[in-house]
Design a protein around this motif. Structure first.
Motif, PDB file in Angstrom:
ATOM      1  N   UNK A 127       0.834  -1.214   0.000  1.00 36.75           N
ATOM      2  CA  UNK A 127       0.000   0.000   0.000  1.00 36.75           C
ATOM      3  C   UNK A 127       0.866   1.259   0.000  1.00 36.75           C
ATOM      4  N   UNK A 128       1.837   1.316   0.900  1.00 36.41           N
ATOM      5  CA  UNK A 128       2.681   2.506   0.996  1.00 36.41           C
ATOM      6  C   UNK A 128       3.584   2.661  -0.224  1.00 36.41           C
ATOM      7  N   UNK A 129       4.096   1.561  -0.744  1.00 38.51           N
ATOM      8  CA  UNK A 129       4.925   1.633  -1.947  1.00 38.51           C
ATOM      9  C   UNK A 129       4.102   2.175  -3.113  1.00 38.51           C
ATOM     10  N   UNK A 130       2.903   1.662  -3.300  1.00 39.49           N
ATOM     11  CA  UNK A 130       2.057   2.078  -4.422  1.00 39.49           C
ATOM     12  C   UNK A 130       1.682   3.551  -4.346  1.00 39.49           C
ATOM     13  N   UNK A 131       1.667   4.118  -3.151  1.00 36.55           N
ATOM     14  CA  UNK A 131       1.424   5.563  -3.011  1.00 36.55           C
ATOM     15  C   UNK A 131       2.566   6.356  -3.623  1.00 36.55           C
ATOM     16  N   UNK A 132       3.766   5.786  -3.623  1.00 37.61           N
ATOM     17  CA  UNK A 132       4.974   6.501  -4.038  1.00 37.61           C
ATOM     18  C   UNK A 132       5.447   6.149  -5.446  1.00 37.61           C
ATOM     19  N   UNK A 133       4.904   5.099  -6.031  1.00 38.41           N
ATOM     20  CA  UNK A 133       5.393   4.592  -7.323  1.00 38.41           C
ATOM     21  C   UNK A 133       4.424   4.936  -8.442  1.00 38.41           C
ATOM     22  N   UNK A 134       4.904   5.610  -9.486  1.00 39.78           N
ATOM     23  CA  UNK A 134       3.998   6.032 -10.560  1.00 39.78           C
ATOM     24  C   UNK A 134       3.618   4.920 -11.527  1.00 39.78           C
ATOM     25  N   UNK A 135       4.344   3.815 -11.504  1.00 39.65           N
ATOM     26  CA  UNK A 135       4.087   2.721 -12.447  1.00 39.65           C
ATOM     27  C   UNK A 135       2.977   1.793 -11.982  1.00 39.65           C
ATOM     28  N   UNK A 136       2.974   0.614 -12.554  1.00 40.48           N
ATOM     29  CA  UNK A 136       1.984  -0.391 -12.219  1.00 40.48           C
ATOM     30  C   UNK A 136       2.094  -0.757 -10.742  1.00 40.48           C
ATOM     31  N   UNK A 137       0.986  -0.745 -10.020  1.00 40.78           N
ATOM     32  CA  UNK A 137       1.037  -1.076  -8.597  1.00 40.78           C
ATOM     33  C   UNK A 137       1.542  -2.504  -8.362  1.00 40.78           C
ATOM     34  N   UNK A 138       2.176  -2.708  -7.222  1.00 36.12           N
ATOM     35  CA  UNK A 138       2.624  -4.050  -6.844  1.00 36.12           C
ATOM     36  C   UNK A 138       1.600  -4.675  -5.914  1.00 36.12           C
ATOM     37  N   UNK A 139       1.604  -5.984  -5.868  1.00 30.57           N
ATOM     38  CA  UNK A 139       0.674  -6.715  -5.009  1.00 30.57           C
ATOM     39  C   UNK A 139       1.339  -7.029  -3.677  1.00 30.57           C
ATOM     40  N   UNK A 140       0.541  -7.309  -2.648  1.00 28.00           N
ATOM     41  CA  UNK A 140       1.127  -7.758  -1.382  1.00 28.00           C
ATOM     42  C   UNK A 140       1.963  -9.028  -1.561  1.00 28.00           C
ATOM     43  N   UNK A 141       1.567  -9.877  -2.495  1.00 25.47           N
ATOM     44  CA  UNK A 141       2.336 -11.098  -2.751  1.00 25.47           C
ATOM     45  C   UNK A 141       3.744 -10.755  -3.243  1.00 25.47           C
ATOM     46  N   UNK A 142       3.839  -9.761  -4.120  1.00 23.39           N
ATOM     47  CA  UNK A 142       5.154  -9.347  -4.629  1.00 23.39           C
ATOM     48  C   UNK A 142       6.010  -8.767  -3.506  1.00 23.39           C
ATOM     49  N   UNK A 143       5.424  -7.935  -2.668  1.00 23.55           N
ATOM     50  CA  UNK A 143       6.214  -7.339  -1.591  1.00 23.55           C
ATOM     51  C   UNK A 143       6.592  -8.385  -0.546  1.00 23.55           C
ATOM     52  N   UNK A 144       5.764  -9.394  -0.376  1.00 21.58           N
ATOM     53  CA  UNK A 144       6.112 -10.503   0.528  1.00 21.58           C
ATOM     54  C   UNK A 144       7.374 -11.181   0.028  1.00 21.58           C
TER      55      UNK A 144
END
Length: 109
Positions: free
Chosen positions: A11-28
């Motif tokens: 959630x916090x990463x996607x607030x800061x990243x202009x590209x395609x959002x990442x999923x919780x699975x990816x950040x895990x």
């Protein structure tokens, strides 16, 4: 099941990243060391965390950010994506609300 830390990170990463959002699975997978973020994502993480991208990726080099790498004002890209998904009339309502709030804070239109 994805851990709460991975969900929060996504959630916090996607607030800061202009590209395609990442999923919780990816950040895990990032957190467990099963994968490494692509360079563009790594740069956003490094800027957010106040460390150098080289240190974050390799654990080498200077950990702290140099003056040229000072963090820029944050843009909430997730919010921007949500606003962009609204209908044109609703986007105009949001635009007018932002203008009113900026005036109330003494800012310019």
């Amino acid at each position: 099941m994805v851990e709460p830390g991975a969900t929060d990170l996504a959630r916090e990463f996607n607030r800061r990243y202009p590209g395609t959002p990442v999923t919780p699975h990816a950040t895990r997978k990032w957190l467990l060391g099963e994968s490494i973020p692509a360079q563009a994502r790594l740069r956003v993480l490094a800027r957010w965390l106040g460390v150098s991208a080289e240190w974050l990726r390799f654990g080498e080099g200077a950990m702290s950010v140099t003056a040229s790498d000072e963090p820029q004002p944050e843009v909430d890209f997730q919010l921007a994506r949500e606003i962009a998904a609204l209908s044109a009339p609703h986007r105009e309502v949001v635009r007018e609300m932002v203008r009113a709030l900026r005036r109330a804070e003494g800012g310019k239109d």
